[in-house]
Design a protein around this motif. Structure first.
Motif, mmCIF file in Angstrom:
data_model
loop_
_atom_site.group_PDB
_atom_site.id
_atom_site.type_symbol
_atom_site.label_atom_id
_atom_site.label_comp_id
_atom_site.label_asym_id
_atom_site.label_seq_id
_atom_site.Cartn_x
_atom_site.Cartn_y
_atom_site.Cartn_z
ATOM 1 N N PHE A 195 0.830 -1.243 -0.214
ATOM 2 C CA PHE A 195 0.187 -0.174 -0.082
ATOM 3 C C PHE A 195 1.099 1.228 -0.003
ATOM 4 O O PHE A 195 0.307 2.257 0.517
ATOM 5 C CB PHE A 195 -0.913 0.041 1.210
ATOM 6 C CG PHE A 195 -2.155 -1.101 1.083
ATOM 7 C CD1 PHE A 195 -3.227 -0.770 0.510
ATOM 8 C CD2 PHE A 195 -1.916 -2.265 1.591
ATOM 9 C CE1 PHE A 195 -4.247 -1.914 0.171
ATOM 10 C CE2 PHE A 195 -2.948 -3.367 1.564
ATOM 11 C CZ PHE A 195 -4.004 -3.203 0.783
ATOM 12 N N GLU A 196 2.144 1.232 -0.591
ATOM 13 C CA GLU A 196 2.884 2.315 -0.563
ATOM 14 C C GLU A 196 2.407 3.110 -1.460
ATOM 15 O O GLU A 196 2.183 2.755 -2.613
ATOM 16 C CB GLU A 196 4.390 2.092 -0.756
ATOM 17 C CG GLU A 196 5.252 3.137 -0.705
ATOM 18 C CD GLU A 196 6.822 2.628 -0.879
ATOM 19 O OE1 GLU A 196 7.002 1.332 -1.236
ATOM 20 O OE2 GLU A 196 7.607 3.486 -0.886
ATOM 21 N N ASN A 197 2.417 4.410 -1.201
ATOM 22 C CA ASN A 197 1.934 5.677 -2.187
ATOM 23 C C ASN A 197 0.334 5.281 -2.413
ATOM 24 O O ASN A 197 -0.173 5.769 -3.576
ATOM 25 C CB ASN A 197 2.665 5.452 -3.402
ATOM 26 C CG ASN A 197 4.267 5.896 -3.107
ATOM 27 O OD1 ASN A 197 4.342 6.844 -2.128
ATOM 28 N ND2 ASN A 197 5.148 5.366 -3.888
ATOM 29 N N ARG A 198 -0.521 4.560 -1.529
ATOM 30 C CA ARG A 198 -1.719 4.548 -2.016
ATOM 31 C C ARG A 198 -2.446 5.155 -0.781
ATOM 32 O O ARG A 198 -1.972 5.231 0.536
ATOM 33 C CB ARG A 198 -2.140 2.910 -2.071
ATOM 34 C CG ARG A 198 -1.472 2.385 -3.387
ATOM 35 C CD ARG A 198 -1.890 0.883 -3.450
ATOM 36 N NE ARG A 198 -1.465 0.468 -4.720
ATOM 37 C CZ ARG A 198 -1.685 -0.794 -4.983
ATOM 38 N NH1 ARG A 198 -2.474 -1.597 -4.100
ATOM 39 N NH2 ARG A 198 -1.063 -1.219 -6.134
ATOM 40 N N ASN A 199 -3.870 5.119 -0.879
ATOM 41 C CA ASN A 199 -4.846 5.674 0.180
ATOM 42 C C ASN A 199 -4.731 4.601 1.284
ATOM 43 O O ASN A 199 -5.233 3.426 1.231
ATOM 44 C CB ASN A 199 -6.122 5.790 -0.322
ATOM 45 C CG ASN A 199 -6.829 6.715 0.832
ATOM 46 O OD1 ASN A 199 -6.436 6.727 1.859
ATOM 47 N ND2 ASN A 199 -8.210 7.230 0.298
ATOM 48 N N LYS A 200 -4.455 4.903 2.808
ATOM 49 C CA LYS A 200 -4.526 4.225 3.626
ATOM 50 C C LYS A 200 -5.502 4.243 4.779
ATOM 51 O O LYS A 200 -5.346 3.871 6.131
ATOM 52 C CB LYS A 200 -3.008 4.237 4.465
ATOM 53 C CG LYS A 200 -1.969 3.605 3.547
ATOM 54 C CD LYS A 200 -0.458 3.707 4.302
ATOM 55 C CE LYS A 200 0.487 3.280 3.449
ATOM 56 N NZ LYS A 200 2.021 3.309 3.949
ATOM 57 N N GLU A 201 -6.346 5.179 4.491
ATOM 58 C CA GLU A 201 -7.370 5.825 5.407
ATOM 59 C C GLU A 201 -8.591 4.723 5.382
ATOM 60 O O GLU A 201 -9.154 4.824 6.445
ATOM 61 C CB GLU A 201 -7.986 7.101 4.898
ATOM 62 C CG GLU A 201 -6.786 8.173 4.936
ATOM 63 C CD GLU A 201 -6.142 8.457 6.321
ATOM 64 O OE1 GLU A 201 -7.028 8.223 7.411
ATOM 65 O OE2 GLU A 201 -4.932 8.680 6.661
ATOM 66 N N GLY B 275 -10.522 1.031 3.667
ATOM 67 C CA GLY B 275 -10.236 -0.109 2.651
ATOM 68 C C GLY B 275 -9.494 -1.324 3.256
ATOM 69 O O GLY B 275 -9.742 -1.558 4.233
ATOM 70 N N TYR C 209 -6.417 -1.942 3.811
ATOM 71 C CA TYR C 209 -5.115 -1.561 4.538
ATOM 72 C C TYR C 209 -5.547 -1.282 6.136
ATOM 73 O O TYR C 209 -5.071 -2.191 6.805
ATOM 74 C CB TYR C 209 -4.534 -0.446 3.980
ATOM 75 C CG TYR C 209 -3.249 0.195 4.937
ATOM 76 C CD1 TYR C 209 -2.049 -0.557 4.660
ATOM 77 C CD2 TYR C 209 -3.226 0.941 6.201
ATOM 78 C CE1 TYR C 209 -1.109 -0.091 5.591
ATOM 79 C CE2 TYR C 209 -2.329 1.179 6.899
ATOM 80 C CZ TYR C 209 -1.236 0.760 6.646
ATOM 81 O OH TYR C 209 0.030 1.142 7.249
#
Length: 266
Positions: free
Chosen positions: A19-25, A27, A29
């Motif tokens: 999840f690097e450089n992705r939305n971690k808020e 979903g 992750y």
């Protein structure tokens, strides 16, 4: 601290890389990250609920002050039986039991058995003269003068009487066997003139019943060729001598038999 394997979906290093450089808020992750904590919390709540459920009767008893009374003394139960009905003097007494059957005079007969020792006198079988004047039994006893011999048992009816079998344990056979049967057919079959003049050849399929006494009956043609060949086959089959009857369960029975007869011009 326990760290899942690299190919496990909840491995933190792998999730950071995925999840690097992705939305971690939201979903997958946050679900993967909190998976271990969620499972631990659910397990703790289940254990707490189970403990409360098991100890609930004890807690209720302590709060209410109720104690189970223990007693080693057996409980006595008194059962009051009603008095039997009065005897009716006008009622006739029950009939007496039937008298025992009279004793029939018998003499002990032991079937002869070959042994390697000397036979005592009491085990010796009685002579034939004594057996002809008395009854054979398992013991030697005196008879009652008023005793009468039991009537002979009625013979058991044969359940297979009249039944026609298509297959039995021992099939019926022609006297002398199959070779003798074909020899008999060759000697006795006469080629019909009509069939000979018209060059008719072929095979006549016959069926008949071999009775318990070996007689041939119910002779029929299953499939014929005509021109007098069918009638000739019937005549020869009916003229055959008695067969050795077929047997089922050791008894001679009716057996249906099928046989082809060839008509060939030479």
């Amino acid at each position: 601290m326990f760290e899942p394997a690299w190919d496990d979906a909840i491995n933190s290093e792998r999730n950071e890389l995925v999840f690097e450089n992705r939305n971690k808020e939201f979903g997958a992750y946050p679900i993967r990250k909190s998976y271990t904590r969620t499972i631990s919390r659910a397990l703790g709540i289940s254990l707490l609920f189970f403990t409360v459920l098991i100890s609930l009767p004890v807690v209720v008893r302590l709060i209410s002050g109720y104690e189970v009374e223990k007693s080693d003394k057996p409980v006595e139960v008194t059962v009051e039986l009603k008095e039997p009905p009065p005897i009716d003097e006008n009622e006739p007494p029950p009939p007496p039991p039937p008298p025992p059957p009279p004793t029939i005079e018998t003499v002990k007969f032991t079937p002869p058995v070959v042994v390697d020792r000397e036979i005592e006198d009491e085990d010796q079988p009685p002579p034939q003269e004594e057996l002809s004047e008395t009854n054979v039994g398992v013991v030697t006893q005196e008879g009652d003068d008023n005793a009468t011999e039991l009537p002979p048992e009625e013979p058991v009816a044969d359940p297979d009487a009249g039944k026609v079998f298509t297959y039995v344990e021992e099939q019926p056979t022609f006297p002398g066997g199959e070779a003798s049967m074909y020899e008999y057919l060759q000697k006795n079959i006469k080629y019909p003139p009509l069939a000979r003049e018209n060059g008719i050849t072929g095979r006549v399929y016959m069926t008949f019943v071999v009775g318990p006494d070996g007689d041939i009956r119910e002779v029929k043609v299953l499939r014929g060729i005509g021109a007098g060949c069918d009638e000739e086959a019937i005549r020869v089959v009916k003229s055959m001598p008695k067969w050795k009857p077929g047997k089922q369960n050791g008894r001679s029975v009716n057996v249906q038999f099928n046989m082809p007869i060839n008509f060939t011009l030479k």
